[in-house]
Design a protein around this motif. Structure first.
Motif, PDB file in Angstrom:
ATOM      1  N   GLY A 149     -62.662  -2.148 -47.022  1.00 42.16           N
ATOM      2  CA  GLY A 149     -64.096  -2.312 -47.183  1.00 42.16           C
ATOM      3  C   GLY A 149     -64.523  -3.714 -47.525  1.00 42.16           C
ATOM      4  O   GLY A 149     -63.694  -4.595 -47.820  1.00 42.16           O
ATOM      5  N   LEU A 150     -65.839  -3.926 -47.511  1.00 36.91           N
ATOM      6  CA  LEU A 150     -66.413  -5.222 -47.841  1.00 36.91           C
ATOM      7  C   LEU A 150     -66.179  -5.584 -49.306  1.00 36.91           C
ATOM      8  O   LEU A 150     -66.309  -6.737 -49.704  1.00 36.91           O
ATOM      9  CB  LEU A 150     -67.916  -5.195 -47.532  1.00 36.91           C
ATOM     10  CG  LEU A 150     -68.675  -6.510 -47.665  1.00 36.91           C
ATOM     11  CD1 LEU A 150     -68.144  -7.530 -46.661  1.00 36.91           C
ATOM     12  CD2 LEU A 150     -70.171  -6.298 -47.460  1.00 36.91           C
ATOM     13  N   ASP A 151     -65.806  -4.585 -50.117  1.00 34.50           N
ATOM     14  CA  ASP A 151     -65.527  -4.854 -51.531  1.00 34.50           C
ATOM     15  C   ASP A 151     -64.178  -5.555 -51.729  1.00 34.50           C
ATOM     16  O   ASP A 151     -63.756  -5.812 -52.864  1.00 34.50           O
ATOM     17  CB  ASP A 151     -65.561  -3.555 -52.344  1.00 34.50           C
ATOM     18  CG  ASP A 151     -64.615  -2.484 -51.808  1.00 34.50           C
ATOM     19  OD1 ASP A 151     -63.824  -2.792 -50.894  1.00 34.50           O
ATOM     20  OD2 ASP A 151     -64.693  -1.338 -52.294  1.00 34.50           O
ATOM     21  N   GLY A 152     -63.453  -5.858 -50.620  1.00 34.61           N
ATOM     22  CA  GLY A 152     -62.197  -6.606 -50.709  1.00 34.61           C
ATOM     23  C   GLY A 152     -60.987  -5.748 -50.996  1.00 34.61           C
ATOM     24  O   GLY A 152     -59.912  -6.286 -51.288  1.00 34.61           O
ATOM     25  N   LYS A 153     -61.123  -4.419 -50.914  1.00 32.83           N
ATOM     26  CA  LYS A 153     -60.016  -3.525 -51.244  1.00 32.83           C
ATOM     27  C   LYS A 153     -59.577  -2.748 -50.010  1.00 32.83           C
ATOM     28  O   LYS A 153     -60.389  -2.399 -49.147  1.00 32.83           O
ATOM     29  CB  LYS A 153     -60.420  -2.540 -52.346  1.00 32.83           C
ATOM     30  CG  LYS A 153     -60.799  -3.206 -53.666  1.00 32.83           C
ATOM     31  CD  LYS A 153     -61.201  -2.171 -54.699  1.00 32.83           C
ATOM     32  CE  LYS A 153     -61.540  -2.832 -56.029  1.00 32.83           C
ATOM     33  NZ  LYS A 153     -62.734  -3.691 -55.951  1.00 32.83           N
ATOM     34  N   VAL A 154     -58.265  -2.490 -49.956  1.00 30.64           N
ATOM     35  CA  VAL A 154     -57.702  -1.565 -48.970  1.00 30.64           C
ATOM     36  C   VAL A 154     -57.153  -0.379 -49.753  1.00 30.64           C
ATOM     37  O   VAL A 154     -56.387  -0.569 -50.708  1.00 30.64           O
ATOM     38  CB  VAL A 154     -56.583  -2.227 -48.141  1.00 30.64           C
ATOM     39  CG1 VAL A 154     -55.929  -1.187 -47.226  1.00 30.64           C
ATOM     40  CG2 VAL A 154     -57.135  -3.382 -47.328  1.00 30.64           C
ATOM     41  N   ARG A 155     -57.557   0.823 -49.348  1.00 31.53           N
ATOM     42  CA  ARG A 155     -57.152   2.006 -50.105  1.00 31.53           C
ATOM     43  C   ARG A 155     -56.412   2.982 -49.197  1.00 31.53           C
ATOM     44  O   ARG A 155     -56.738   3.140 -48.021  1.00 31.53           O
ATOM     45  CB  ARG A 155     -58.370   2.678 -50.737  1.00 31.53           C
ATOM     46  CG  ARG A 155     -58.933   1.836 -51.891  1.00 31.53           C
ATOM     47  CD  ARG A 155     -59.972   2.590 -52.684  1.00 31.53           C
ATOM     48  NE  ARG A 155     -60.207   1.923 -53.956  1.00 31.53           N
ATOM     49  CZ  ARG A 155     -61.401   1.586 -54.432  1.00 31.53           C
ATOM     50  NH1 ARG A 155     -62.490   1.824 -53.711  1.00 31.53           N
ATOM     51  NH2 ARG A 155     -61.515   1.011 -55.608  1.00 31.53           N
ATOM     52  N   LEU A 156     -55.423   3.638 -49.819  1.00 33.97           N
ATOM     53  CA  LEU A 156     -54.592   4.615 -49.116  1.00 33.97           C
ATOM     54  C   LEU A 156     -54.880   5.998 -49.690  1.00 33.97           C
ATOM     55  O   LEU A 156     -54.838   6.187 -50.912  1.00 33.97           O
ATOM     56  CB  LEU A 156     -53.106   4.264 -49.304  1.00 33.97           C
ATOM     57  CG  LEU A 156     -52.110   5.023 -48.438  1.00 33.97           C
ATOM     58  CD1 LEU A 156     -52.318   4.680 -46.954  1.00 33.97           C
ATOM     59  CD2 LEU A 156     -50.680   4.673 -48.868  1.00 33.97           C
ATOM     60  N   TRP A 157     -55.180   6.957 -48.780  1.00 32.44           N
ATOM     61  CA  TRP A 157     -55.622   8.290 -49.208  1.00 32.44           C
ATOM     62  C   TRP A 157     -54.682   9.359 -48.679  1.00 32.44           C
ATOM     63  O   TRP A 157     -54.137   9.247 -47.596  1.00 32.44           O
ATOM     64  CB  TRP A 157     -57.031   8.583 -48.680  1.00 32.44           C
ATOM     65  CG  TRP A 157     -58.029   7.521 -49.030  1.00 32.44           C
ATOM     66  CD1 TRP A 157     -58.330   6.419 -48.298  1.00 32.44           C
ATOM     67  CD2 TRP A 157     -58.827   7.463 -50.193  1.00 32.44           C
ATOM     68  NE1 TRP A 157     -59.273   5.662 -48.940  1.00 32.44           N
ATOM     69  CE2 TRP A 157     -59.615   6.283 -50.117  1.00 32.44           C
ATOM     70  CE3 TRP A 157     -58.976   8.264 -51.317  1.00 32.44           C
ATOM     71  CZ2 TRP A 157     -60.525   5.907 -51.084  1.00 32.44           C
ATOM     72  CZ3 TRP A 157     -59.887   7.906 -52.292  1.00 32.44           C
ATOM     73  CH2 TRP A 157     -60.646   6.744 -52.180  1.00 32.44           C
ATOM     74  N   GLU A 158     -54.564  10.423 -49.457  1.00 33.20           N
ATOM     75  CA  GLU A 158     -53.773  11.581 -49.046  1.00 33.20           C
ATOM     76  C   GLU A 158     -54.657  12.520 -48.217  1.00 33.20           C
ATOM     77  O   GLU A 158     -55.804  12.795 -48.568  1.00 33.20           O
ATOM     78  CB  GLU A 158     -53.232  12.319 -50.270  1.00 33.20           C
ATOM     79  CG  GLU A 158     -52.367  13.527 -49.925  1.00 33.20           C
ATOM     80  CD  GLU A 158     -51.912  14.257 -51.185  1.00 33.20           C
ATOM     81  OE1 GLU A 158     -50.706  14.459 -51.342  1.00 33.20           O
ATOM     82  OE2 GLU A 158     -52.788  14.621 -52.017  1.00 33.20           O
ATOM     83  N   VAL A 159     -54.110  13.021 -47.118  1.00 35.24           N
ATOM     84  CA  VAL A 159     -54.818  13.985 -46.272  1.00 35.24           C
ATOM     85  C   VAL A 159     -54.034  15.303 -46.342  1.00 35.24           C
ATOM     86  O   VAL A 159     -52.793  15.283 -46.225  1.00 35.24           O
ATOM     87  CB  VAL A 159     -54.889  13.471 -44.813  1.00 35.24           C
ATOM     88  CG1 VAL A 159     -55.605  14.491 -43.932  1.00 35.24           C
ATOM     89  CG2 VAL A 159     -55.598  12.120 -44.751  1.00 35.24           C
ATOM     90  N   PRO A 160     -54.693  16.438 -46.547  1.00 36.54           N
ATOM     91  CA  PRO A 160     -56.150  16.593 -46.513  1.00 36.54           C
ATOM     92  C   PRO A 160     -56.815  16.573 -47.878  1.00 36.54           C
ATOM     93  O   PRO A 160     -58.034  16.721 -47.974  1.00 36.54           O
ATOM     94  CB  PRO A 160     -56.312  17.985 -45.874  1.00 36.54           C
ATOM     95  CG  PRO A 160     -55.132  18.746 -46.388  1.00 36.54           C
ATOM     96  CD  PRO A 160     -54.014  17.743 -46.507  1.00 36.54           C
ATOM     97  N   GLY A 161     -56.045  16.423 -48.958  1.00 36.78           N
ATOM     98  CA  GLY A 161     -56.642  16.558 -50.276  1.00 36.78           C
ATOM     99  C   GLY A 161     -57.613  15.472 -50.665  1.00 36.78           C
ATOM    100  O   GLY A 161     -58.497  15.676 -51.492  1.00 36.78           O
ATOM    101  N   GLY A 162     -57.478  14.248 -50.123  1.00 39.01           N
ATOM    102  CA  GLY A 162     -58.379  13.169 -50.468  1.00 39.01           C
ATOM    103  C   GLY A 162     -57.999  12.454 -51.749  1.00 39.01           C
ATOM    104  O   GLY A 162     -58.813  11.720 -52.319  1.00 39.01           O
ATOM    105  N   ARG A 163     -56.756  12.648 -52.224  1.00 36.18           N
ATOM    106  CA  ARG A 163     -56.314  11.981 -53.449  1.00 36.18           C
ATOM    107  C   ARG A 163     -56.007  10.520 -53.165  1.00 36.18           C
ATOM    108  O   ARG A 163     -55.372  10.190 -52.164  1.00 36.18           O
ATOM    109  CB  ARG A 163     -55.082  12.686 -54.019  1.00 36.18           C
ATOM    110  CG  ARG A 163     -54.564  12.115 -55.335  1.00 36.18           C
ATOM    111  CD  ARG A 163     -53.549  13.064 -55.957  1.00 36.18           C
ATOM    112  NE  ARG A 163     -52.371  13.205 -55.097  1.00 36.18           N
ATOM    113  CZ  ARG A 163     -51.266  12.477 -55.239  1.00 36.18           C
ATOM    114  NH1 ARG A 163     -51.209  11.517 -56.169  1.00 36.18           N
ATOM    115  NH2 ARG A 163     -50.218  12.687 -54.444  1.00 36.18           N
ATOM    116  N   LEU A 164     -56.480   9.617 -54.045  1.00 33.15           N
ATOM    117  CA  LEU A 164     -56.223   8.188 -53.898  1.00 33.15           C
ATOM    118  C   LEU A 164     -54.777   7.897 -54.279  1.00 33.15           C
ATOM    119  O   LEU A 164     -54.357   8.145 -55.412  1.00 33.15           O
ATOM    120  CB  LEU A 164     -57.175   7.385 -54.777  1.00 33.15           C
ATOM    121  CG  LEU A 164     -57.012   5.858 -54.742  1.00 33.15           C
ATOM    122  CD1 LEU A 164     -57.271   5.320 -53.327  1.00 33.15           C
ATOM    123  CD2 LEU A 164     -57.971   5.192 -55.745  1.00 33.15           C
TER     124      LEU A 164
END
Length: 694
Positions: free
Chosen positions: A670-685
């Motif tokens: 995102g534009l906030d300068g962060k790359v995030r990795l998410w679990e599918v399908p739960g959506g846990r960061l």
């Protein structure tokens, strides 16, 4: 009356009696079938009622508790004497016989309340105690506790005295306690206006009045839900199932006797069938009629329809049917009194007979006679040919619309497409810069004068709609004009107004699709076939592409809706760089369709989400992920568009998304300068990567 005492003026008497009822000037005027200005003028002492208006005032005061019990005759005589004394043109004496009959009609049901379908113990073979044990309680509302919801009911200004029919209604409901009454007759004959006048007169004898039009085929469950909420003062939550809702409605009618009105019932019946049957999905209304007609309660359902509801004649219970005929010569003359027409007795009889006493046809032709023939009925009859009533109405409507201004015709088309009452503000918004408030008011007034537009009170606002016959004619005309535009490749109506409104209520949109969209396609396919029709629609989209949004108007949205109806899907349709207004895209297969550079407004999608900035498809093509301008990340299953994940991933726009081959991990940047990795399908960061400033 003691002449030594001061004689009270008519103005003072009206104020005093209205004060007892608790009615506002507007409410009193509505029940009388008059305008609020009429009551204002009476209470200001600047005008006085005619004998007919004075009788209407007395009827309302008597029904609403404005007269002292036991002294009604003296107070009414005092009112009448005040008008005779003060009004320079009033010469009609007080009719004692009329008032005696009126007093008997109004006091009987209040003094001896009887349950609907009541049978005397002697006639039924039961004792009085047994009767009381099984019959429901008939309870009247305390004064001031009644409530009314008039829905789309028209005003009854200018109602022509159908005394015989009104007397019949009163006998059926107040004396015979009928629970279901059907008013049948051809379009324009006056069914809705008669029902509105009757409902207005009888409303004070019921605790609740609930009026709804079925012109746009309101689903049974929706009507039941609305009726339950209103009758219970929003204290009862309607159950899920239709059967349970019907049971709750019947219980409410037992506890709270109410008058229910279903106008335009014929829209629920399948057309062109030798044996009447309900349209698919509307058989619930048949069960409703049976339950109310055969049930034990103190309410009544009044139905208006062009044709008898299916199976009505085999239902049991207290059910009555009135086949409404045309107006007589005297009534027709009263109806057209404001047109100031002249003619012999035979000419008037010929005019009324030629149009079958149809109120709408007579009002339309009356304006033509006034404008074209200077009010001479004989001259009109000499020049005009004979024809069937229906043919005559359509020919008259065509003539009137052709003489209307361009703005007036636009108003008619907007009202036809909307399918429900429209306020002046909504008309202004729909017409945009093409009309100012002053010119629009003039156009609406002219259309009302020619009986093409009627006024309806909806949720406390004054709105306008088309009488059913006029609506049918203008809709058919709109369909033909749009089909011709598409065939010629020269769209005008398509650009100016939405034909199918994506954000309308489902049943309204469905009606627009059934009565406008599908007939347009039928016209085109009859002329050139299915394949050619689709090519013409796609060619219109190509012509609008890249043009300014103002020039595209509603055109692309209308064409997309037509394509959806014609094909059943929008697969592989190129929608790039189009302004899509009022496009309904929910539950539509659209694989390989492109919306690149398109602008969607007032549209409906399968799911609501913010503007997507980044998208990615899984390697097997089964899932789609999107990042939005508001920092959301959405994941859908492509096959059925079902959302699998929706998370607030970033504080600003999401410019990059991707999903792993096994669909277990999702990454977003995102534009906030962060790359995030998410679990599918739960959506846990799972992880956050830092190191960028944007």
């Amino acid at each position: 009356m003691d002449t030594s005492q001061a004689v009270e003026s008519f103005r003072g008497l009206v104020l005093r009696h209205r004060g007892r009822t608790g009615l506002t000037q507007r409410e009193l005027a509505i029940r009388m079938g008059a305008g609020r200005r009429t009551v204002q003028d009476w209470e200001a002492g600047v005008k006085y009622p005619s004998a007919e208006r004075l009788q209407a005032l007395i009827v309302v005061l008597l029904a609403a508790g404005g007269l002292t019990a036991g002294h009604e005759r003296e107070e009414v005589a005092e009112l009448w004497a005040a008008v005779l004394r003060e009004a320079p043109r009033m010469r009609t004496p007080f009719d004692e016989v009329w008032f005696t009959r009126l007093l008997a009609d109004h006091t009987a049901p209040l003094q001896t309340p009887v349950p609907a379908g009541h049978v005397s113990p002697a006639a039924s073979g039961r004792s009085a105690a047994e009767s009381r044990a099984v019959e429901p309680t008939f309870r009247f509302a305390p004064r001031g506790a009644r409530r009314e919801d008039w829905g789309e009911a028209p005003d009854v200004l200018g109602f022509v005295n159908r005394a015989e029919e009104l007397t019949t209604f009163r006998r059926w409901i107040l004396e015979e306690r009928c629970r279901l009454v059907a008013v049948l007759g051809m379009g324009g004959i006056g069914k809705t206006t008669l029902a509105a006048r009757f409902a207005q007169d009888l409303a004070p004898t019921f605790e609740r009045l609930y009026w709804r039009s079925l012109r746009d085929a309101l689903p049974t469950g929706d009507w039941l839900g609305g009726a339950i909420s209103f009758l219970s003062d929003q204290q009862v939550v309607p159950p899920e199932s239709e059967a349970a809702r019907l049971a709750v409605l019947l219980q409410l009618l037992r506890d709270r006797p109410s008058l229910l009105v279903l106008d335009n019932f014929d829209t629920l019946v399948e057309p062109h069938q030798r044996e009447g049957r309900y349209r698919d999905g509307y058989a619930g209304y048949g069960r409703l009629l049976q339950a109310i007609g055969e049930g034990r309660h103190g309410g009544c359902l009044l139905v208006t329809s062009r044709e008898s509801p299916p199976d009505l004649d085999i239902l049991g219970g207290a059910i009555r049917t009135l086949q409404l005929g045309g107006l007589g010569v005297a009534e027709g003359q009263v109806l057209l009194a404001d047109k100031q027409l002249s003619g012999s007795k035979d000419e008037w009889a010929d005019l009324i007979a030629r149009y079958g006493g149809n109120g709408l046809a007579l009002k339309v032709v009356g304006e033509s006679i006034r404008q074209v023939f200077s009010g001479d009925v004989g001259a009109f009859l000499d020049e005009s040919g004979s024809g069937t009533v229906f043919g005559g109405i359509r020919r008259l409507l065509a003539e009137q619309i052709e003489r209307s201004s361009a703005l007036e015709q636009e108003v008619l088309r907007v009202l036809a497409a909307e399918r429900q009452p429209v306020t002046l503000a909504e008309l202004l918004a729909a017409l945009g810069p093409r009309a100012g408030r002053g010119t629009l008011l003039e156009a609406v007034a002219a259309l009302r004068r020619r009986s093409l537009v009627e006024r309806a009170e909806t949720t406390g606002r004054t709105a306008f709609t088309l009488q059913s016959v006029v609506l049918e004619y203008v809709t058919n005309r709109l369909v033909e004009e749009v089909a011709d535009e598409i065939a010629r490749g020269q769209p005008v109506r398509l650009v100016d107004q939405p034909l199918i409104k994506a954000q309308a209520k489902d049943y309204v949109r469905n009606t627009q699709e059934r009565l406008i969209g599908e007939p347009i396609l039928q016209h085109l396919e009859m002329e050139s076939g299915h394949g050619a029709t689709e090519q013409r629609l796609l060619a219109l989209l190509d012509g609008w592409r890249y043009r300014p949004e103002a020039e595209q108007g509603y055109g692309p949205g209308n064409v997309v809706n037509l394509l959806r109806l014609a094909r059943g899907d929008l697969r592989s349709v190129d929608l790039t760089h189009l302004a899509l207004r009022q496009a309904y895209l929910a539950e539509v297969e659209a694989q390989d369709a492109s919306l690149a550079g398109a602008h969607l407004s007032e549209a409906v999608l399968a799911e609501s989400f913010n503007y997507p900035i980044s998208v990615a498809l899984s390697s097997d093509g089964t899932s789609l992920v999107a990042g939005t301008a508001a920092g959301e990340v959405w994941l859908w299953r492509v096959a059925d568009r079902r959302p699998q994940l929706a998370i607030q991933a970033h504080t600003g726009p999401v410019y990059a998304v991707t999903v792993s081959a096994d669909l277990q991990l999702l990454a977003s940047g995102g534009l906030d300068g962060k790359v995030r990795l998410w679990e599918v399908p739960g959506g846990r960061l799972l992880a956050t990567l830092h190191g960028h400033i944007g």
